[in-house]
Design a protein around this motif. Structure first.
Motif, PDB file in Angstrom:
ATOM      1  N   SER A 247      46.007  62.028  38.753  1.00 44.73           N
ATOM      2  CA  SER A 247      46.452  63.413  38.644  1.00 44.73           C
ATOM      3  C   SER A 247      45.561  64.341  39.478  1.00 44.73           C
ATOM      4  N   THR A 248      46.122  65.476  39.872  1.00 41.47           N
ATOM      5  CA  THR A 248      45.424  66.389  40.770  1.00 41.47           C
ATOM      6  C   THR A 248      45.457  67.822  40.251  1.00 41.47           C
ATOM      7  N   TYR A 249      44.479  68.601  40.702  1.00 37.54           N
ATOM      8  CA  TYR A 249      44.369  70.006  40.331  1.00 37.54           C
ATOM      9  C   TYR A 249      44.365  70.166  38.802  1.00 37.54           C
ATOM     10  N   MET A 250      43.364  69.560  38.204  1.00 39.57           N
ATOM     11  CA  MET A 250      43.218  69.607  36.754  1.00 39.57           C
ATOM     12  C   MET A 250      41.937  70.364  36.405  1.00 39.57           C
ATOM     13  N   HIS A 251      42.036  71.188  35.366  1.00 39.69           N
ATOM     14  CA  HIS A 251      40.901  72.031  34.995  1.00 39.69           C
ATOM     15  C   HIS A 251      40.732  72.008  33.479  1.00 39.69           C
ATOM     16  N   VAL A 252      39.561  71.552  33.039  1.00 45.70           N
ATOM     17  CA  VAL A 252      39.244  71.434  31.621  1.00 45.70           C
ATOM     18  C   VAL A 252      38.094  72.392  31.322  1.00 45.70           C
ATOM     19  N   SER A 253      38.243  73.224  30.307  1.00 48.04           N
ATOM     20  CA  SER A 253      37.186  74.181  30.002  1.00 48.04           C
ATOM     21  C   SER A 253      37.147  74.510  28.514  1.00 48.04           C
ATOM     22  N   ASN A 254      35.944  74.814  28.031  1.00 48.83           N
ATOM     23  CA  ASN A 254      35.731  75.323  26.673  1.00 48.83           C
ATOM     24  C   ASN A 254      36.325  74.420  25.593  1.00 48.83           C
ATOM     25  N   CYS A 255      36.186  73.119  25.786  1.00 53.21           N
ATOM     26  CA  CYS A 255      36.701  72.168  24.804  1.00 53.21           C
ATOM     27  C   CYS A 255      35.553  71.516  24.044  1.00 53.21           C
ATOM     28  N   ASP A 256      35.823  71.116  22.817  1.00 58.34           N
ATOM     29  CA  ASP A 256      34.859  70.423  21.972  1.00 58.34           C
ATOM     30  C   ASP A 256      35.472  69.083  21.580  1.00 58.34           C
ATOM     31  N   VAL A 257      34.868  67.994  22.057  1.00 53.40           N
ATOM     32  CA  VAL A 257      35.462  66.670  21.894  1.00 53.40           C
ATOM     33  C   VAL A 257      34.483  65.758  21.176  1.00 53.40           C
ATOM     34  N   GLN A 258      34.905  65.204  20.054  1.00 52.46           N
ATOM     35  CA  GLN A 258      34.179  64.150  19.367  1.00 52.46           C
ATOM     36  C   GLN A 258      35.148  62.999  19.182  1.00 52.46           C
ATOM     37  N   CYS A 259      34.857  61.875  19.824  1.00 51.80           N
ATOM     38  CA  CYS A 259      35.810  60.765  19.792  1.00 51.80           C
ATOM     39  C   CYS A 259      35.076  59.435  19.707  1.00 51.80           C
ATOM     40  N   GLN A 260      35.834  58.376  19.648  1.00 51.47           N
ATOM     41  CA  GLN A 260      35.265  57.047  19.471  1.00 51.47           C
ATOM     42  C   GLN A 260      35.099  56.314  20.803  1.00 51.47           C
ATOM     43  N   ASP A 261      35.982  56.595  21.753  1.00 51.15           N
ATOM     44  CA  ASP A 261      35.968  55.895  23.036  1.00 51.15           C
ATOM     45  C   ASP A 261      35.707  56.918  24.145  1.00 51.15           C
ATOM     46  N   ASP A 262      36.183  56.660  25.347  1.00 52.31           N
ATOM     47  CA  ASP A 262      35.892  57.545  26.475  1.00 52.31           C
ATOM     48  C   ASP A 262      36.351  58.970  26.192  1.00 52.31           C
ATOM     49  N   ALA A 263      35.439  59.917  26.384  1.00 53.87           N
ATOM     50  CA  ALA A 263      35.771  61.311  26.095  1.00 53.87           C
ATOM     51  C   ALA A 263      36.585  61.944  27.215  1.00 53.87           C
ATOM     52  N   CYS A 264      36.309  61.545  28.470  1.00 51.88           N
ATOM     53  CA  CYS A 264      37.033  62.105  29.608  1.00 51.88           C
ATOM     54  C   CYS A 264      37.109  61.032  30.683  1.00 51.88           C
ATOM     55  N   ALA A 265      38.145  60.217  30.626  1.00 58.93           N
ATOM     56  CA  ALA A 265      38.305  59.110  31.558  1.00 58.93           C
ATOM     57  C   ALA A 265      39.169  59.539  32.734  1.00 58.93           C
ATOM     58  N   LEU A 266      38.750  59.135  33.949  1.00 61.28           N
ATOM     59  CA  LEU A 266      39.509  59.435  35.154  1.00 61.28           C
ATOM     60  C   LEU A 266      39.778  58.133  35.891  1.00 61.28           C
ATOM     61  N   PHE A 267      41.031  57.724  35.906  1.00 62.60           N
ATOM     62  CA  PHE A 267      41.442  56.503  36.566  1.00 62.60           C
ATOM     63  C   PHE A 267      42.439  56.844  37.674  1.00 62.60           C
ATOM     64  N   GLY A 268      42.591  55.896  38.606  1.00 60.24           N
ATOM     65  CA  GLY A 268      43.521  56.166  39.692  1.00 60.24           C
ATOM     66  C   GLY A 268      42.987  57.262  40.588  1.00 60.24           C
ATOM     67  N   SER A 269      43.862  57.873  41.341  1.00 62.38           N
ATOM     68  CA  SER A 269      43.445  58.861  42.345  1.00 62.38           C
ATOM     69  C   SER A 269      43.436  60.259  41.760  1.00 62.38           C
ATOM     70  N   CYS A 270      42.400  60.566  41.002  1.00 60.26           N
ATOM     71  CA  CYS A 270      42.235  61.908  40.443  1.00 60.26           C
ATOM     72  C   CYS A 270      41.457  62.766  41.438  1.00 60.26           C
ATOM     73  N   LYS A 271      42.026  63.893  41.821  1.00 59.27           N
ATOM     74  CA  LYS A 271      41.423  64.738  42.856  1.00 59.27           C
ATOM     75  C   LYS A 271      41.522  66.208  42.460  1.00 59.27           C
ATOM     76  N   PHE A 272      40.566  66.984  42.950  1.00 57.95           N
ATOM     77  CA  PHE A 272      40.513  68.422  42.678  1.00 57.95           C
ATOM     78  C   PHE A 272      40.500  68.682  41.164  1.00 57.95           C
ATOM     79  N   VAL A 273      39.395  68.256  40.550  1.00 60.21           N
ATOM     80  CA  VAL A 273      39.246  68.323  39.102  1.00 60.21           C
ATOM     81  C   VAL A 273      37.972  69.098  38.776  1.00 60.21           C
ATOM     82  N   THR A 274      38.045  69.997  37.803  1.00 60.35           N
ATOM     83  CA  THR A 274      36.850  70.659  37.287  1.00 60.35           C
ATOM     84  C   THR A 274      36.792  70.479  35.768  1.00 60.35           C
ATOM     85  N   VAL A 275      35.578  70.259  35.269  1.00 61.57           N
ATOM     86  CA  VAL A 275      35.317  70.214  33.830  1.00 61.57           C
ATOM     87  C   VAL A 275      34.111  71.106  33.583  1.00 61.57           C
ATOM     88  N   SER A 276      34.261  72.132  32.748  1.00 58.94           N
ATOM     89  CA  SER A 276      33.158  73.066  32.555  1.00 58.94           C
ATOM     90  C   SER A 276      33.103  73.580  31.128  1.00 58.94           C
TER      91      SER A 276
END
Length: 563
Positions: A247-276
């Motif tokens: 996936s492309t042009y993805m923006h994640v912000s101001n999130c609170d994540v508590q999980c058991q496995d990968d919190a933010c996994a990026l597979f395949g051709s992920c481009k133009f991504v921000t996490v803040s």
């Protein structure tokens, strides 16, 4: 019925009509009890609010009593909204039990503060989407079932301060080989939210609780904003938070994540991504990269805590490429790892006698990172226990190229890490580190307590501080087959009885400047291998060291020049 052409309406008549309006569904959306079949007629007659109407799921038969299955009512509201050029589907106060629901183009699903969509505990209420293919590639190999899903849709929003609860514990079996209470398992389980080939997605401010699988799975989508989400999922072994694929042009912000496995996994051709501006806690990884082409990605201003796997994990398989990725302003507290980058074994991926194309990892930067590494403990609030591997108990930063694969242009700037210590002389003596670039723990216990780098071209360490909470006999830094490295302003602790503070193996063209030896050591640098050459130590404070350098395993004393 009110005549829309009669502009002169008395105040008494207007108030009388308004008394029959369902204000919870919007000013111009009249209840079916008031006008019956004339509800849609009135809206179509005016046409002024086309695409902006509110569709209350209770008007479509939803009960919201926490028992009645409301799937049909919710789907009917979405279908009507989509048919009339979009608008808002309202989930009001109440607990609405649903199975699989499809979200469609131009629809905003608004979950009110006291509203909850509760995933059914009956696995028969979920179904796969025919529009989402399953294959062995990077598209949907993990399943195509969603509690709420959208496929080939545009302009979708899920919002509100309400809750989506997946009842994930009902999909976990306590006994291997026995179906869980929901009656389904594996890839038949539903994700909280599943998007496939969609454009313009917004998910904001909602709570995603106890998914039966991943919480938010985004596959082959573009222009995605995920804001202010509260994710809790520790009831299934593979409770991922975010899982992005191609996936492309993805923006994640101001999130609170508590999980058991990968919190933010990026597979395949992920481009133009921000996490803040997010916080994360998990048993395994926070930022997990696997396969494909990941590039132009920035992660900043995040808090990572209680993560007992590896907060930043990159696994670049043959044919894949990770490039232009930045991690900055991160605080890691009580983590293991904390960073592992592996470049895959080319020969192991050959098929039909052909050697796969080597993977590429280059231009990866880590800036202003403060981390406290600990030995793993049980993950707080998890509903089951986890076992830990030796490489997780004794962990460090690992840059791991295998065979002829080299990581290129990796930099660490203003990175301060405290490690738990406890490493033994036997662990420090290991030279034959397994040539495996898979999971971070598969190389076993790393022979360095701080940074272990193998097969790297263009390594920069600037203002890096490596300390330990308890004594550790392993070197702070090991460079193995590294070319073109700059170590400027490294401050590190060692042990007087340890072999050395730093170890270079077949490493060349290295400049060490402004080095600070923080504790007494016997030797600053041990150089090994006849291919080691052109190593310069320029300035710094070596006063706590007995010797600046020693040589072993065929290394020439001329390989090091001390200024």
């Amino acid at each position: 019925m009110i005549n829309p052409d009669n502009k002169a309406v008395s105040r008494r008549n207007w108030l009388g009509a308004m008394g029959k309006v369902s204000l919870g569904t919007g000013l111009m959306a009249f209840t079916s009890n008031t006008f019956g079949s004339e509800r849609s007629t009135f809206a179509k007659t005016t046409g002024n609010d086309i695409g902006a109407r509110i569709y209350n799921i209770r008007d479509f038969g939803a009960k919201g009593d926490g028992k009645t299955l409301d799937t049909v009512a919710v789907q009917s509201a979405i279908d009507a909204c989509n048919k009339e050029q979009g608008g808002t589907v309202l989930v009001p106060a109440g607990v609405f039990v649903i199975g699989t629901v499809e979200l469609k183009s131009n629809v905003t699903l608004h979950i009110a503060t006291q509203g909850k969509l509760l995933g059914s505990a009956d696995g028969k209420q979920y179904h796969a989407s025919d529009a989402i293919p399953l294959d062995s590639g990077w598209t949907m190999g993990d399943g195509n079932v969603g509690l709420i899903f959208a496929a080939n849709a545009d302009n979708i929003t899920i919002e509100g301060n309400g809750i989506i609860d997946g009842q994930g514990a009902q999909f976990r079996s306590e006994t291997k080989g026995v179906l869980p209470p929901a009656g389904i398992t594996g890839n038949h389980r539903p994700y909280h939210l599943l998007f496939y080939q969609c454009k313009n997605i917004i998910v904001r401010d909602i709570s995603l609780i106890n998914s039966a699988y991943h919480s938010v799975r985004v596959c082959m989508c573009s222009y995605v904003k995920l804001e202010g989400l509260y994710i809790r999922g520790k009831v299934i072994h593979n409770n991922d938070g975010f899982h992005f694929i191609g996936s492309t042009y993805m923006h994640v912000s101001n999130c609170d994540v508590q999980c058991q496995d990968d919190a933010c996994a990026l597979f395949g051709s992920c481009k133009f991504v921000t996490v803040s501006d997010c916080s994360f806690s998990t048993r395994w990884s926070v930022f997990r990269f696997g396969g494909g082409e990941a590039e132009n990605i920035a992660v900043s201003n995040c808090l990572i805590y209680e993560t007992y796997g590896c907060p930043i994990k990159m696994r670049c398989s043959p044919g894949s490429r990770f490039e232009n990725i930045s991690f900055s302003n991160l605080v890691m507290r009580d983590v293991t790892g904390p960073i592992s980058i592996g470049l895959g074994n080319v020969q192991s991926s050959s098929e039909n006698g052909k050697i796969a194309t080597p993977g590429i990892i280059r231009n990866i930067s880590f800036n202003n990172i403060h981390a406290t590494v600990v030995k793993p403990v049980p993950l707080r609030d998890s509903e089951f226990s986890s076992k830990y591997n030796p490489g997780e108990i004794f962990s460090c930063v690992v840059l791991n190229g295998v065979d002829k694969g080299f990581l290129e242009n990796i930099s660490f700037n203003d990175v301060h890490i405290t490690f738990p210590g406890g490493g033994t002389a036997e662990q420090a003596a290991v030279r034959d580190v397994p040539k495996i670039a898979g999971e971070y723990y598969q190389i076993g216990i790393p022979p360095a307590y701080g940074i272990y780098a193998r097969n790297v071209r263009g390594l920069t360490l600037h203002n890096v501080r490596l300390t330990m909470a308890s004594p550790d006999m392993r070197p702070a830094l090991i460079l193995d087959n590294v070319e073109d490295a700059t170590v400027n302003g490294l401050s590190a602790q060692g042990q007087k009885s340890a072999e050395s503070l730093l170890r270079f193996i077949n490493t060349r063209d290295v400049l060490i400047s402004a080095l600070r030896v923080l504790t007494p050591v016997a030797n600053v640098l041990q150089v090994e291998g006849k291919e080691s050459l052109n190593i310069k130590i320029d300035g710094g404070d070596l006063s706590k060291a007995d010797k600046p350098s020693v040589f072993a395993a065929g290394a020439d004393a001329q390989a090091v020049r001390l200024n």
